[in-house]
Design an enzyme around this catalytic site. Structure first.
Site, PDB file in Angstrom:
ATOM      1  N   CYS A  25      -9.458  16.528  12.881  1.00  0.00           N
ATOM      2  CA  CYS A  25      -9.842  15.414  13.752  1.00  0.00           C
ATOM      3  C   CYS A  25      -9.637  14.099  13.009  1.00  0.00           C
ATOM      4  O   CYS A  25     -10.157  13.900  11.906  1.00  0.00           O
ATOM      5  CB  CYS A  25     -11.301  15.577  14.167  1.00  0.00           C
ATOM      6  SG  CYS A  25     -11.986  14.147  15.017  1.00  0.00           S
ATOM      7  N   HIS A  39     -19.498  15.381  15.019  1.00  0.00           N
ATOM      8  CA  HIS A  39     -18.377  15.584  15.936  1.00  0.00           C
ATOM      9  C   HIS A  39     -18.847  16.129  17.284  1.00  0.00           C
ATOM     10  O   HIS A  39     -19.518  17.159  17.354  1.00  0.00           O
ATOM     11  CB  HIS A  39     -17.337  16.542  15.346  1.00  0.00           C
ATOM     12  CG  HIS A  39     -16.145  16.718  16.228  1.00  0.00           C
ATOM     13  ND1 HIS A  39     -15.015  15.965  16.075  1.00  0.00           N
ATOM     14  CD2 HIS A  39     -15.931  17.524  17.301  1.00  0.00           C
ATOM     15  CE1 HIS A  39     -14.139  16.313  17.007  1.00  0.00           C
ATOM     16  NE2 HIS A  39     -14.685  17.264  17.775  1.00  0.00           N
ATOM     17  N   ASN A  45     -13.767   6.746  27.142  1.00  0.00           N
ATOM     18  CA  ASN A  45     -12.876   7.648  27.873  1.00  0.00           C
ATOM     19  C   ASN A  45     -13.337   9.077  27.620  1.00  0.00           C
ATOM     20  O   ASN A  45     -13.627   9.446  26.495  1.00  0.00           O
ATOM     21  CB  ASN A  45     -11.428   7.468  27.406  1.00  0.00           C
ATOM     22  CG  ASN A  45     -10.935   6.054  27.635  1.00  0.00           C
ATOM     23  OD1 ASN A  45     -11.226   5.446  28.652  1.00  0.00           O
ATOM     24  ND2 ASN A  45     -10.183   5.529  26.682  1.00  0.00           N
ATOM     25  N   GLY A  66      -8.386   9.541  30.112  1.00  0.00           N
ATOM     26  CA  GLY A  66      -7.602   8.760  29.152  1.00  0.00           C
ATOM     27  C   GLY A  66      -8.009   8.933  27.704  1.00  0.00           C
ATOM     28  O   GLY A  66      -7.570   8.181  26.842  1.00  0.00           O
ATOM     29  N   HIS A 104     -12.820  13.118  19.894  1.00  0.00           N
ATOM     30  CA  HIS A 104     -14.069  12.876  19.164  1.00  0.00           C
ATOM     31  C   HIS A 104     -14.718  11.717  19.900  1.00  0.00           C
ATOM     32  O   HIS A 104     -14.089  10.666  20.076  1.00  0.00           O
ATOM     33  CB  HIS A 104     -13.772  12.494  17.702  1.00  0.00           C
ATOM     34  CG  HIS A 104     -14.990  12.352  16.838  1.00  0.00           C
ATOM     35  ND1 HIS A 104     -15.112  13.043  15.663  1.00  0.00           N
ATOM     36  CD2 HIS A 104     -16.109  11.600  16.963  1.00  0.00           C
ATOM     37  CE1 HIS A 104     -16.266  12.724  15.083  1.00  0.00           C
ATOM     38  NE2 HIS A 104     -16.887  11.831  15.869  1.00  0.00           N
ATOM     39  N   HIS A 126     -16.089   8.503  21.170  1.00  0.00           N
ATOM     40  CA  HIS A 126     -16.010   7.156  20.618  1.00  0.00           C
ATOM     41  C   HIS A 126     -16.075   6.131  21.735  1.00  0.00           C
ATOM     42  O   HIS A 126     -15.739   6.419  22.880  1.00  0.00           O
ATOM     43  CB  HIS A 126     -14.739   6.962  19.777  1.00  0.00           C
ATOM     44  CG  HIS A 126     -13.461   7.149  20.523  1.00  0.00           C
ATOM     45  ND1 HIS A 126     -12.973   8.406  20.868  1.00  0.00           N
ATOM     46  CD2 HIS A 126     -12.564   6.261  21.000  1.00  0.00           C
ATOM     47  CE1 HIS A 126     -11.819   8.261  21.511  1.00  0.00           C
ATOM     48  NE2 HIS A 126     -11.562   6.973  21.621  1.00  0.00           N
TER      49      HIS A 126
END
Length: 116
Positions: free
Chosen positions: A3, A45, A86, A92, A97, A99
């Protein structure tokens, strides 16, 4: 784990850090779409917000508190800013992860107007 954000959190990939505490890290986006384009990422995560259990949902409140702190510290809280999260491929999301994008520093176009 492969990741991108986990590697940034672990210091394997450099970032231009804006804020960090024991729960989150915030850094400047490498492809900004506004004068301020900051990513706020939990250190734990989660693929997306859909993967946070109800008992861990306080991380979302913490992220929003940190966004407010960054907005005040950077001086764009009064002028305004946009927060984007998103979720999933149809939403999108490119990095799997959780954010948040924080955009500020210019008049942002009305999102709904662009969708017609």
């Amino acid at each position: 784990m492969d990741c991108l954000f986990c590697k940034i959190i672990n210091g394997e990939i450099p970032s231009s850090k804006v804020y960090e505490d024991d729960k989150v890290i915030a850094f400047n986006d490498i492809n900004p779409v506004a004068p301020y384009h900051i990513l706020v990422v939990p250190k734990k995560h989660y693929d997306s917000i859909a993967d946070i259990s109800e008992k861990e949902m306080e991380i979302v409140a913490h992220i929003h508190n940190i966004i407010n702190k960054i907005a005040i510290d950077k001086g764009f809280s009064d002028a305004g800013f946009r927060i984007i999260n998103n979720c999933g491929s149809d939403g999108g999301q490119e990095v799997k992860h959780l954010h948040y994008h924080v955009l500020a520093g210019k008049k942002l176009p009305n999102y709904e107007a662009n969708q017609k």
